[in-house]
Design an enzyme around this catalytic site. Structure first.
Site, PDB file in Angstrom:
ATOM      1  N   LYS A  53      41.915  34.309  41.999  1.00 26.98           N
ATOM      2  CA  LYS A  53      41.651  35.158  43.169  1.00 26.98           C
ATOM      3  C   LYS A  53      40.392  34.682  43.900  1.00 26.98           C
ATOM      4  O   LYS A  53      40.352  34.608  45.123  1.00 26.98           O
ATOM      5  CB  LYS A  53      41.537  36.633  42.743  1.00 26.98           C
ATOM      6  CG  LYS A  53      42.891  37.215  42.338  1.00 26.98           C
ATOM      7  CD  LYS A  53      42.832  38.579  41.662  1.00 26.98           C
ATOM      8  CE  LYS A  53      44.248  38.988  41.218  1.00 26.98           C
ATOM      9  NZ  LYS A  53      44.313  40.279  40.519  1.00 26.98           N
ATOM     10  N   GLN A  97      40.141  44.314  37.692  1.00 29.93           N
ATOM     11  CA  GLN A  97      41.301  43.668  37.065  1.00 29.93           C
ATOM     12  C   GLN A  97      41.824  44.514  35.907  1.00 29.93           C
ATOM     13  O   GLN A  97      41.062  44.968  35.056  1.00 29.93           O
ATOM     14  CB  GLN A  97      40.902  42.252  36.586  1.00 29.93           C
ATOM     15  CG  GLN A  97      42.055  41.424  36.058  1.00 29.93           C
ATOM     16  CD  GLN A  97      43.095  41.052  37.122  1.00 29.93           C
ATOM     17  OE1 GLN A  97      42.795  40.955  38.312  1.00 29.93           O
ATOM     18  NE2 GLN A  97      44.327  40.868  36.696  1.00 29.93           N
ATOM     19  N   ASP A 120      43.763  47.104  46.110  1.00 32.98           N
ATOM     20  CA  ASP A 120      44.945  47.154  45.227  1.00 32.98           C
ATOM     21  C   ASP A 120      45.877  48.298  45.611  1.00 32.98           C
ATOM     22  O   ASP A 120      46.954  48.426  45.025  1.00 32.98           O
ATOM     23  CB  ASP A 120      44.501  47.374  43.772  1.00 32.98           C
ATOM     24  CG  ASP A 120      44.415  46.086  42.983  1.00 32.98           C
ATOM     25  OD1 ASP A 120      45.260  45.207  43.229  1.00 32.98           O
ATOM     26  OD2 ASP A 120      43.525  45.974  42.126  1.00 32.98           O
TER      27      ASP A 120
HETATM   28  N1  GUN Z   1      46.682  43.084  36.653  1.00 34.47           N
HETATM   29  C1  GUN Z   1      47.878  42.520  36.890  1.00 34.47           C
HETATM   30  N2  GUN Z   1      48.190  42.565  38.206  1.00 34.47           N
HETATM   31  C2  GUN Z   1      47.152  43.160  38.818  1.00 34.47           C
HETATM   32  C3  GUN Z   1      46.879  43.496  40.175  1.00 34.47           C
HETATM   33  O1  GUN Z   1      47.671  43.259  41.105  1.00 34.47           O
HETATM   34  N3  GUN Z   1      45.683  44.111  40.395  1.00 34.47           N
HETATM   35  C4  GUN Z   1      44.815  44.421  39.402  1.00 34.47           C
HETATM   36  N4  GUN Z   1      43.688  45.046  39.714  1.00 34.47           N
HETATM   37  N5  GUN Z   1      45.045  44.126  38.119  1.00 34.47           N
HETATM   38  C5  GUN Z   1      46.209  43.497  37.840  1.00 34.47           C
END
Ligand code: GUN
Length: 287
Positions: A53, A97, A120
């Site tokens: 990311k 995350q 998110d």
């Molecule tokens: N863990 C797996 N996919 C995601 C996501 O799209 N966002 C977040 N914050 N954690 C994740």
């Protein structure tokens, strides 16, 4: 029949190109989009996702702030960090995350994030807006899948869709997005009966189980010409796999996504897009 590969890398690049232009435009107005990430603990898969990311942010000119926290952190310590990022005017987007270590509450954590910085789309506010067809910030994987349908001009109107996932990150937001396109959506899960029969009658199957000991979507389970979106990614016999085998499923499907290189890159691209949206929002309300 061999179907068409829905190539997440190509579609994600198209999104990233648009985001890069938007970032340049915002910078001319003295707005510098910035994403803050929080990674708790040392889950290697999560660490890789966060690293990817950051790399993607760098590619499009989005600034980042990286918070790596000890796995033993308490809820109130984590809340304090989120509160500080909520009031930090140089930060536009906040991503915690997931999954989190056991002592931390996922709902308490994600709902602590300011809805304006919730890239998110996980806060009750943003999840509620989505259910009301008023969403601004939508969960990244679901919106990435919708982008894939758009790219290939796949019309979902009246389609029977079997969605195999009911999580807050994937299944629930996707349900609303698909419904907005006038699809008939059946949300399936571990307790669903006759899943194979349901799959056989579906025009579109979106699967996100991620555990091959529990579920594998085989060509025998789909109808000729079905569209298969495979969201899952897990390690199996030393390779990354989804819920289906692309090379086999594409023999019968009209469209299918590979794993890796399908939905995964879209999640990252949509995170960048959401960060730019959040930056524009903050500039509109003067913070
Ligand atoms: N863990 C797996 N996919 C995601 C996501 O799209 N966002 C977040 N914050 N954690 C994740």
């Amino acid at each position: 029949m061999t179907g068409i590969k829905i190539d997440g890398k190509i579609i994600a690049q198209a999104v990233k190109d648009r985001v890069k232009k938007a970032v340049e435009e915002l910078k001319t107005q003295n707005i510098k989009p910035c994403l803050a990430t929080i990674l708790v603990g040392d889950n290697p898969a999560s660490a890789t996702y966060v690293k990817n990311k950051h790399k993607a942010c760098e590619e499009v000119g989005i600034e980042t702030k990286d918070h790596k926290l000890d796995s033993n952190i308490t809820q109130s310590e984590l809340n304090n960090i989120i509160d500080n990022l909520n009031s930090d005017m140089s930060v536009n987007g906040i991503l915690v995350q997931l999954p989190l270590p056991k002592q931390l509450d996922e709902f308490a954590t994600t709902s602590r994030i300011s809805p304006l910085k919730d890239v998110d789309g996980l806060t009750p506010h943003n999840a509620g807006l989505l259910a009301m067809k008023k969403a601004v910030l939508v969960a990244c994987t679901p919106s990435g899948i919708m982008e894939m349908f758009d790219y290939h001009k796949i019309d979902l109107n009246g389609k029977n869709i079997v969605l195999i996932n009911r999580s807050n990150l994937v299944g629930k937001p996707l349900y609303h997005l698909l419904l907005e396109k006038n699809a008939t959506v059946l949300t399936c899960h571990s307790k669903t009966k006759n899943l194979t029969d349901l799959c056989k009658s579906a025009d579109v199957i979106i699967t996100a189980v991620g555990d091959r000991s529990k579920f594998i979507l085989t060509p025998e389970m789909i109808k000729e010409g079905a569209i298969i979106i495979d969201v899952a990614i897990s390690r199996f016999q030393d390779r990354l796999v989804g819920d289906s085998d692309f090379e086999q499923i594409i023999q019968k499907a009209s469209f299918a996504t590979p794993v890796p290189g399908g939905v995964g890159p879209m999640t990252v691209a949509m995170l960048l897009k959401n960060t730019v949206i959040a930056a524009s929002l903050s500039s509109q309300i003067g913070r």
